[in-house]
Design an enzyme around this catalytic site. Sequence first.
Site, short mmCIF file in Angstrom:
data_model
loop_
_atom_site.label_atom_id
_atom_site.label_comp_id
_atom_site.label_asym_id
_atom_site.label_seq_id
_atom_site.Cartn_x
_atom_site.Cartn_y
_atom_site.Cartn_z
CG ASP A 133 -0.16 -0.03 2.55
OD1 ASP A 133 0.68 -0.76 2.76
OD2 ASP A 133 -0.80 0.75 3.24
CD GLU B 17 3.99 0.98 7.07
OE1 GLU B 17 4.90 1.44 7.99
OE2 GLU B 17 3.82 1.75 6.08
#
Length: 380
Positions: free
Chosen positions: A73, A133
């Site tokens: 991500d 994250e």
Amino acid sequence: MSVDPVDLARALIRRPSVTPADAGALDVLMEALKALGFECHRLPFGEGEGKIDNLYARLGTTAPNFCFAGHTDVVPVGDGWTLDPFKADVIDGVLYGRGASDMKAAIACFVAAVARVKHALKGSVSLLITGDEEGDAVNGTVRMLDWLKSKGETLDACLVGEPTNPNTLGEMIKIGRRGSLTAKLTAFGTPGHSAYPHLADNPIPRLMAMLHAVTAEPLDKGSAHFQPSTLVVTTIDVGNKATNVIPGAAMAGFNIRFNDLHTGDKLIAWLRATFDRVAGAQNYELTARISGESFLTPPGHLSNVVSGAVKAVLGVTPELSTTGGTSDARFIKNACPVCEFGMVGQTMHKADERCTLADIAKLTDVYAKVLTDFFAKPAS
């Protein structure tokens, strides 16, 4: 089978996986890993808009299990780009795109390194890749670690591919991180007319006195492996649209980055005791969230292997550091020794995020050396 780390990095960058969207990034990664013989497990966690897709992949069944952890991500694009952030342009030896530095290129480098040396590995290699994250980090690495435990999967060492190097590749390995505590402080008063302050109770001076009490002196002088803790006020807000009205409340937000001389709970207790003394417990409200405690993997086998690989490949001795923000290593440290080494971080989260093709080649070489040395020199 070989893997071109530049091609794989570009394929990953072309997937606009802004948290919580995966946008096919894990499909790209799984295709490359399955071709190398990895057993892959897609691990979606959460519900609705907060649902996160994650991946655990393992090559081999024997111990030790060396894990590479990271995230596909990325943060939102933001303004100021001169290139398409998801086109993955290569111009004059530089790869541009959101995630180039943080940290899709590092993932590609590790996969390419495994492809290069997998025939010589005496044990297992795994990847723990999350899509959470850059978000709230509740449906990513934490949930995957719980899943691993439920399946009897053991990690013996973990390298996180965060962009640890400030300026040039090889400068810095992270062996720990400071803790992080974010707080909101609201001071209460009694509203009134500014021409009659004696008939009101202005909360602004109270708030200022409370903030001064916790910022006037340093929290500490640092410790053996950590820099001094810091308390930074990030916002002060009254929301008062009138110039002749004393408000009824005033709010401030602040963040504490703390070393191993503190815990989050002890800091909250200190804040409350200080604010009680300055303002009285009935005159304020404090809410606080601890996003991670400080942690340290003491210098040892894992950091020696990574440091030795950096020295052998790049000719520099990296600093063992605990600086910077938080990372998912704060969760992994409960499972096994962990350290972090990845790309140069100068452009992470910025417009025109980028890394050089030369650094991609060098980081692949470092990761390959880490793998061969880790399995050739097991921890005693």
